[in-house]
Every structure is written in C-alpha cells, then in structure tokens.
Scaffold this motif. Structure first.
Motif: not given
Length: 117
Positions: A30-33, A54-55, A68-71, A77-78
């Motif tokens: 949750g703290k990782i881009a 925060g997506s 498209t990038i997502s997580r 997982t990204a």
C-alpha cells in the motif's frame, strides 16, 4: 526488502495482446508505487507506465491508448495489459517497485516481449 516476480511475456503477432503480471513479496504494498519499464536491444531502459498506491496511472506517449496498468492491492500484484502491440514494443519488460516511504527501488528479473510483424 521487496522481491518482484514477473510473468506473462512471450511472442505475439502485431496487433495482438499480452498481459504482464508482477507480484511483490515483502514490503508494504500500500506504500509502493509500481511501474513497468522496458529495454530494447541497443537502447536505454525507458518508463512505460506507473501507478501510485492510490491507483493514479501515467503512461509514456508511445503506449497511451494501447497499454493499461492496474494493481490489485489484495494480491500485491500489478498488471500491464498490452493491446494493439507493435513490433517496436519488442523489449525486455521490467517491473519496478518504488517504496514511497523509504525511497528504495526494486526490480523484477525482466520478461521478454517479442512482437512479430
């Protein structure tokens, strides 16, 4: 310490699609881009897409409208969904994790994406 495991590369024809996955082990997701970079033979590694905890997502101009990038924070997982692939998208794709708390960067092992014309 964060370990990244990538999957999903391969060989595809032009105009085809692939989805890359990158699972993070360790750290606080949750703290990782998360980001995807690529490096073609004889070229420098370049940023393809990034997504914040925060997506919020950003893309290189060359892939806008196609990738498209997502997580999924629950799965740590990204993903990188790649559509309308072009031969110039051929490269080794690397997953990156940027810890926004410690400013440390971590890299996956890389996965080859080859697009044939």
């Amino acid at each position: 310490q964060v370990e990244l495991v990538e999957s999903g590369g391969g060989l595809v024809q032009a105009r085809g699609s692939l989805r890359l996955s990158c699972t993070a082990y360790g750290g606080q997701f949750g703290k990782i881009a998360m980001g995807w970079y690529r490096q073609a033979p004889g070229k420098q590694r370049e940023l393809v897409a990034q997504i914040t905890p925060g997506s919020s997502a950003g893309y290189a101009d060359s892939v806008k409208g196609r990738f498209t990038i997502s997580r999924d924070n629950a799965k740590t997982t990204a993903y990188l969904q790649m559509n309308s692939l072009k031969p110039e998208d051929t490269a080794v794709y690397y997953c990156n994790a940027h810890d926004m708390w410690t400013s440390e960067d971590y890299w996956g092992q890389g996965t080859q994406v080859t697009v044939s014309s």
